[in-house]
Design a protein around this motif. Structure first.
Motif, short mmCIF file in Angstrom:
data_model
loop_
_atom_site.label_atom_id
_atom_site.label_comp_id
_atom_site.label_asym_id
_atom_site.label_seq_id
_atom_site.Cartn_x
_atom_site.Cartn_y
_atom_site.Cartn_z
N TYR A 5 0.82 -1.20 0.00
CA TYR A 5 0.00 0.00 0.00
C TYR A 5 0.86 1.25 0.00
CZ TYR A 5 1.06 0.60 4.96
OH TYR A 5 1.71 0.78 6.16
N ILE A 6 0.19 2.36 -0.29
CA ILE A 6 0.76 3.68 -0.13
C ILE A 6 -0.31 4.51 0.56
CG2 ILE A 6 -0.03 4.46 -2.41
CD1 ILE A 6 2.52 6.19 -2.53
N THR A 7 0.12 5.43 1.40
CA THR A 7 -0.80 6.34 2.07
C THR A 7 -0.49 7.75 1.60
OG1 THR A 7 -0.93 4.92 4.03
CG2 THR A 7 -1.59 7.22 4.29
N ALA A 29 -9.34 0.70 -9.57
CA ALA A 29 -9.47 0.39 -8.14
C ALA A 29 -10.90 0.63 -7.67
CB ALA A 29 -8.51 1.25 -7.32
N LYS A 30 -11.25 -0.02 -6.56
CA LYS A 30 -12.57 0.14 -5.95
C LYS A 30 -12.38 0.50 -4.48
CE LYS A 30 -14.65 -3.30 -8.93
NZ LYS A 30 -15.29 -4.60 -9.03
N VAL A 31 -13.36 1.20 -3.92
CA VAL A 31 -13.30 1.52 -2.49
C VAL A 31 -13.40 0.21 -1.71
CG1 VAL A 31 -14.45 2.68 -0.57
CG2 VAL A 31 -14.26 3.82 -2.80
N GLU A 32 -12.43 -0.03 -0.87
CA GLU A 32 -12.39 -1.22 -0.03
C GLU A 32 -13.04 -0.95 1.33
OE1 GLU A 32 -11.08 -5.12 1.33
OE2 GLU A 32 -11.55 -4.26 -0.59
N LYS A 40 -9.83 6.65 3.71
CA LYS A 40 -10.53 5.77 2.77
C LYS A 40 -9.46 4.94 2.05
CE LYS A 40 -14.08 7.27 0.15
NZ LYS A 40 -14.85 7.90 -0.98
N CYS A 41 -9.80 3.68 1.77
CA CYS A 41 -8.89 2.77 1.09
C CYS A 41 -9.45 2.37 -0.27
CB CYS A 41 -8.67 1.51 1.93
SG CYS A 41 -7.68 0.25 1.11
N ASP A 46 -4.97 -6.59 -7.84
CA ASP A 46 -3.78 -7.34 -7.39
C ASP A 46 -3.53 -7.21 -5.89
OD1 ASP A 46 -2.76 -4.76 -7.11
OD2 ASP A 46 -1.04 -5.09 -8.43
N GLY A 47 -4.42 -6.50 -5.18
CA GLY A 47 -4.29 -6.35 -3.73
C GLY A 47 -3.62 -5.07 -3.28
N PHE A 48 -3.01 -4.35 -4.19
CA PHE A 48 -2.37 -3.08 -3.83
C PHE A 48 -3.43 -2.08 -3.39
CE2 PHE A 48 -0.72 1.18 -4.89
CZ PHE A 48 0.42 1.17 -4.11
N CYS A 49 -3.15 -1.33 -2.33
CA CYS A 49 -4.11 -0.37 -1.79
C CYS A 49 -3.53 1.04 -1.77
CB CYS A 49 -4.51 -0.75 -0.37
SG CYS A 49 -5.46 -2.27 -0.26
#
Length: 128
Positions: A5-7, A29-32, A40-41, A46-49
């Motif tokens: 991930y990156i923030t 990407a979709k909102v997780e 918000k994530c 591929d699982g990257f957030c």
């Protein structure tokens, strides 16, 4: 389980979400998950957030000089769409879509900043 991930920090969540909601959709990407008033994530297949939120230390978010979040996409058209979404939703131009021979003969990318000044690139490697 490994978390990739990156923030990216924000001082105005409503403004940032108005930017990131369409940009992340353009990138696939979709909102997780969302924690109202905090973060918000956005999650890729591929699982990257990408987390967008207020700094956890309670201080102001600021962009770093030399930091760029790079997002790989499948085509030149996807680069163009992501860049257009960025500019249409409060982002600023840091480099219009096009080839960047410095980075290789197949490199095609665009650069933008989000409303808080975080720099990002949208990149693909396609045969000429």
């Amino acid at each position: 389980m490994t978390h990739k991930y990156i923030t990216l920090g924000s001082n105005d969540l409503d403004r940032s979400y108005a930017y990131y909601d369409p940009v992340m959709v353009a990138l696939g990407a979709k909102v997780e998950v969302e924690y109202p008033g905090f973060t918000k994530c956005y999650k890729f297949a591929d699982g990257f957030c990408v987390w967008v939120g207020k700094p956890q230390n309670g201080e102001q978010a600021d962009s770093g000089n030399g930091h760029t979040a790079g997002f790989a996409v499948e085509s030149k058209e996807a680069v163009d769409v992501a860049y257009a979404a960025a500019l249409a939703n409060g982002g600023s131009d840091e480099g219009a879509p096009g080839p960047r021979p410095l980075y290789g003969p197949d490199f095609y990318g665009a650069y933008a900043r989000d409303p808080d000044g975080n720099k990002m690139s949208f990149v693909t490697h396609t045969a000429a």
